[in-house]
Design a protein around this motif. Structure first.
Motif, PDB file in Angstrom:
ATOM      1  N   GLN A  89      30.631  32.038   2.617  1.00 45.01           N
ATOM      2  CA  GLN A  89      31.435  32.466   3.756  1.00 45.01           C
ATOM      3  C   GLN A  89      31.006  31.738   5.027  1.00 45.01           C
ATOM      4  OE1 GLN A  89      34.079  34.051   3.384  1.00 45.01           O
ATOM      5  NE2 GLN A  89      34.660  34.756   5.404  1.00 45.01           N
ATOM      6  N   ARG A  90      29.720  31.575   5.204  1.00 43.80           N
ATOM      7  CA  ARG A  90      29.236  30.844   6.388  1.00 43.80           C
ATOM      8  C   ARG A  90      29.717  29.398   6.366  1.00 43.80           C
ATOM      9  NH1 ARG A  90      23.208  33.509   6.464  1.00 43.80           N
ATOM     10  NH2 ARG A  90      23.793  35.339   7.695  1.00 43.80           N
ATOM     11  N   ALA A  91      29.665  28.777   5.199  1.00 46.76           N
ATOM     12  CA  ALA A  91      30.147  27.399   5.066  1.00 46.76           C
ATOM     13  C   ALA A  91      31.653  27.332   5.309  1.00 46.76           C
ATOM     14  CB  ALA A  91      29.795  26.847   3.686  1.00 46.76           C
ATOM     15  N   TRP A  92      32.381  28.319   4.797  1.00 44.97           N
ATOM     16  CA  TRP A  92      33.827  28.340   4.977  1.00 44.97           C
ATOM     17  C   TRP A  92      34.187  28.480   6.451  1.00 44.97           C
ATOM     18  CZ3 TRP A  92      36.996  32.086   7.052  1.00 44.97           C
ATOM     19  CH2 TRP A  92      38.355  31.767   7.011  1.00 44.97           C
ATOM     20  N   ILE A  93      33.489  29.325   7.179  1.00 50.38           N
ATOM     21  CA  ILE A  93      33.764  29.501   8.613  1.00 50.38           C
ATOM     22  C   ILE A  93      33.570  28.177   9.348  1.00 50.38           C
ATOM     23  CG2 ILE A  93      32.922  30.585  10.748  1.00 50.38           C
ATOM     24  CD1 ILE A  93      32.420  33.137   9.001  1.00 50.38           C
ATOM     25  N   GLN A  94      32.510  27.461   9.018  1.00 50.04           N
ATOM     26  CA  GLN A  94      32.271  26.145   9.629  1.00 50.04           C
ATOM     27  C   GLN A  94      33.428  25.198   9.313  1.00 50.04           C
ATOM     28  OE1 GLN A  94      29.563  24.726  11.433  1.00 50.04           O
ATOM     29  NE2 GLN A  94      28.987  26.848  11.822  1.00 50.04           N
ATOM     30  N   TYR A  95      33.847  25.188   8.049  1.00 48.32           N
ATOM     31  CA  TYR A  95      34.966  24.340   7.642  1.00 48.32           C
ATOM     32  C   TYR A  95      36.241  24.718   8.399  1.00 48.32           C
ATOM     33  CZ  TYR A  95      39.153  23.065   5.134  1.00 48.32           C
ATOM     34  OH  TYR A  95      40.425  22.629   4.846  1.00 48.32           O
ATOM     35  N   ARG A  96      36.587  26.016   8.374  1.00 51.86           N
ATOM     36  CA  ARG A  96      37.823  26.479   9.004  1.00 51.86           C
ATOM     37  C   ARG A  96      37.868  26.097  10.475  1.00 51.86           C
ATOM     38  NH1 ARG A  96      38.021  32.544  10.510  1.00 51.86           N
ATOM     39  NH2 ARG A  96      36.510  31.614  11.914  1.00 51.86           N
ATOM     40  N   ASP A  97      36.808  26.405  11.183  1.00 48.07           N
ATOM     41  CA  ASP A  97      36.795  26.131  12.622  1.00 48.07           C
ATOM     42  C   ASP A  97      36.875  24.633  12.910  1.00 48.07           C
ATOM     43  OD1 ASP A  97      36.634  28.866  12.915  1.00 48.07           O
ATOM     44  OD2 ASP A  97      34.547  28.881  13.579  1.00 48.07           O
ATOM     45  N   GLY A  98      36.127  23.837  12.162  1.00 42.69           N
ATOM     46  CA  GLY A  98      36.158  22.392  12.357  1.00 42.69           C
ATOM     47  C   GLY A  98      37.497  21.777  11.979  1.00 42.69           C
ATOM     48  N   GLN A  99      38.057  22.231  10.877  1.00 41.51           N
ATOM     49  CA  GLN A  99      39.352  21.720  10.428  1.00 41.51           C
ATOM     50  C   GLN A  99      40.442  22.004  11.456  1.00 41.51           C
ATOM     51  OE1 GLN A  99      40.268  19.764   8.072  1.00 41.51           O
ATOM     52  NE2 GLN A  99      42.468  20.065   8.028  1.00 41.51           N
ATOM     53  N   CYS A 100      40.478  23.226  11.941  1.00 39.61           N
ATOM     54  CA  CYS A 100      41.539  23.591  12.885  1.00 39.61           C
ATOM     55  C   CYS A 100      41.355  22.921  14.240  1.00 39.61           C
ATOM     56  CB  CYS A 100      41.630  25.109  13.009  1.00 39.61           C
ATOM     57  SG  CYS A 100      42.223  25.865  11.465  1.00 39.61           S
ATOM     58  N   GLU A 101      40.117  22.731  14.643  1.00 34.59           N
ATOM     59  CA  GLU A 101      39.863  21.994  15.883  1.00 34.59           C
ATOM     60  C   GLU A 101      40.346  20.554  15.733  1.00 34.59           C
ATOM     61  OE1 GLU A 101      36.223  20.910  18.973  1.00 34.59           O
ATOM     62  OE2 GLU A 101      35.752  21.855  17.049  1.00 34.59           O
ATOM     63  N   ALA A 102      40.056  19.946  14.579  1.00 33.45           N
ATOM     64  CA  ALA A 102      40.489  18.574  14.330  1.00 33.45           C
ATOM     65  C   ALA A 102      42.010  18.464  14.314  1.00 33.45           C
ATOM     66  CB  ALA A 102      39.900  18.068  13.011  1.00 33.45           C
ATOM     67  N   GLY A 106      45.277  16.562  17.569  1.00 30.69           N
ATOM     68  CA  GLY A 106      46.516  15.786  17.536  1.00 30.69           C
ATOM     69  C   GLY A 106      47.470  16.171  18.662  1.00 30.69           C
ATOM     70  N   TYR A 107      47.213  17.297  19.295  1.00 32.21           N
ATOM     71  CA  TYR A 107      48.060  17.800  20.376  1.00 32.21           C
ATOM     72  C   TYR A 107      47.279  17.876  21.683  1.00 32.21           C
ATOM     73  CZ  TYR A 107      50.953  18.885  16.436  1.00 32.21           C
ATOM     74  OH  TYR A 107      51.705  18.775  15.303  1.00 32.21           O
ATOM     75  N   TYR A 108      46.194  17.091  21.784  1.00 34.92           N
ATOM     76  CA  TYR A 108      45.333  17.117  22.945  1.00 34.92           C
ATOM     77  C   TYR A 108      46.136  16.930  24.233  1.00 34.92           C
ATOM     78  CZ  TYR A 108      41.689  15.997  26.255  1.00 34.92           C
ATOM     79  OH  TYR A 108      40.882  16.004  27.347  1.00 34.92           O
ATOM     80  N   GLY A 109      45.883  17.801  25.173  1.00 33.25           N
ATOM     81  CA  GLY A 109      46.561  17.719  26.467  1.00 33.25           C
ATOM     82  C   GLY A 109      47.921  18.377  26.494  1.00 33.25           C
ATOM     83  N   GLY A 110      48.401  18.814  25.353  1.00 34.94           N
ATOM     84  CA  GLY A 110      49.716  19.434  25.287  1.00 34.94           C
ATOM     85  C   GLY A 110      49.640  20.947  25.335  1.00 34.94           C
ATOM     86  N   SER A 111      50.702  21.554  25.776  1.00 38.40           N
ATOM     87  CA  SER A 111      50.725  23.007  25.912  1.00 38.40           C
ATOM     88  C   SER A 111      50.805  23.725  24.570  1.00 38.40           C
ATOM     89  CB  SER A 111      51.891  23.439  26.803  1.00 38.40           C
ATOM     90  OG  SER A 111      53.116  23.049  26.229  1.00 38.40           O
ATOM     91  N   MET A 112      51.160  23.003  23.516  1.00 30.95           N
ATOM     92  CA  MET A 112      51.249  23.665  22.219  1.00 30.95           C
ATOM     93  C   MET A 112      49.959  23.575  21.406  1.00 30.95           C
ATOM     94  SD  MET A 112      53.842  21.161  20.114  1.00 30.95           S
ATOM     95  CE  MET A 112      53.721  21.978  18.537  1.00 30.95           C
ATOM     96  N   ARG A 113      48.938  22.925  21.955  1.00 22.59           N
ATOM     97  CA  ARG A 113      47.670  22.805  21.242  1.00 22.59           C
ATOM     98  C   ARG A 113      47.095  24.163  20.837  1.00 22.59           C
ATOM     99  NH1 ARG A 113      42.040  19.864  23.113  1.00 22.59           N
ATOM    100  NH2 ARG A 113      40.942  20.302  21.166  1.00 22.59           N
ATOM    101  N   PRO A 114      47.062  25.172  21.737  1.00 22.84           N
ATOM    102  CA  PRO A 114      46.522  26.471  21.317  1.00 22.84           C
ATOM    103  C   PRO A 114      47.295  27.078  20.151  1.00 22.84           C
ATOM    104  CG  PRO A 114      46.717  26.390  23.708  1.00 22.84           C
ATOM    105  CD  PRO A 114      47.398  25.170  23.169  1.00 22.84           C
ATOM    106  N   MET A 115      48.612  26.918  20.156  1.00 25.24           N
ATOM    107  CA  MET A 115      49.429  27.460  19.081  1.00 25.24           C
ATOM    108  C   MET A 115      49.100  26.775  17.759  1.00 25.24           C
ATOM    109  SD  MET A 115      53.571  27.368  18.572  1.00 25.24           S
ATOM    110  CE  MET A 115      53.547  25.610  18.234  1.00 25.24           C
ATOM    111  N   VAL A 116      48.952  25.472  17.793  1.00 28.33           N
ATOM    112  CA  VAL A 116      48.648  24.722  16.577  1.00 28.33           C
ATOM    113  C   VAL A 116      47.293  25.157  16.023  1.00 28.33           C
ATOM    114  CG1 VAL A 116      48.119  22.411  15.692  1.00 28.33           C
ATOM    115  CG2 VAL A 116      50.093  22.758  17.193  1.00 28.33           C
ATOM    116  N   GLU A 117      46.304  25.287  16.889  1.00 28.59           N
ATOM    117  CA  GLU A 117      44.968  25.678  16.427  1.00 28.59           C
ATOM    118  C   GLU A 117      44.966  27.107  15.893  1.00 28.59           C
ATOM    119  OE1 GLU A 117      40.299  25.339  17.714  1.00 28.59           O
ATOM    120  OE2 GLU A 117      41.833  24.885  19.201  1.00 28.59           O
ATOM    121  N   GLN A 118      45.595  28.022  16.609  1.00 21.99           N
ATOM    122  CA  GLN A 118      45.636  29.418  16.164  1.00 21.99           C
ATOM    123  C   GLN A 118      46.425  29.567  14.868  1.00 21.99           C
ATOM    124  OE1 GLN A 118      44.050  32.219  17.891  1.00 21.99           O
ATOM    125  NE2 GLN A 118      43.018  30.417  18.663  1.00 21.99           N
TER     126      GLN A 118
END
Length: 139
Positions: A89-102, A106-118
């Motif tokens: 579970q700890r490894a999965w949390i690291q993966y999930r957070d890193g994957q979604c941040e990555a 792709g939407y850096y600087g855009g207003s939809m970035r939070p939506m994409v990450e969430q």
């Protein structure tokens, strides 16, 4: 010059009045009819919160089942189901957070970035909830 200064003051007040109001209270949004990017971002966050709550509920069930497996194993050296689950579970949390941040970069600087990450967090969290369920289902 004085008129120009007065104009800047008035314009500044308008900009401040029209700017986003940041507070701990998120405005209520009808997520079935979200129209603005801010509303869609809020709804994506609420969707992730719901997925996370489901994951946490399933986590308790799965962790208890793994502890029960350990309790049924006579040799202490052979036990480790709960420990393995926690490590996974700890490894999965690291993966999930890193994957979604990555993905969100792709939407850096855009207003939809939070939506994409969430949305990514919600999707991966739902998948993990299903994995936790599957771990304890009878074959």
């Amino acid at each position: 010059m004085m008129k120009l200064l007065a104009l800047f003051v008035v314009c500044g007040c308008v900009v401040l009045a029209d700017g986003p109001a940041y507070s701990d209270d998120t405005p209520e949004v009808d997520c079935d009819n979200a129209n603005t990017q801010m509303e869609m971002n809020i709804c994506a966050g609420e969707d992730y919160d719901a997925a996370d709550a489901d994951l946490n509920a399933q986590w308790k069930i799965t962790r208890k089942a793994m502890a029960d497996i350990d309790a049924d194993i006579d040799e202490p050296d052979d036990q480790g189901a709960e420990k393995a689950l926690l490590a996974a579970q700890r490894a999965w949390i690291q993966y999930r957070d890193g994957q979604c941040e990555a993905v969100a970069f792709g939407y850096y600087g855009g207003s939809m970035r939070p939506m994409v990450e969430q949305s990514c967090l919600a999707d991966l969290t739902r998948k993990r909830t299903e994995e936790l369920k599957a771990m304890i289902e009878e074959p």
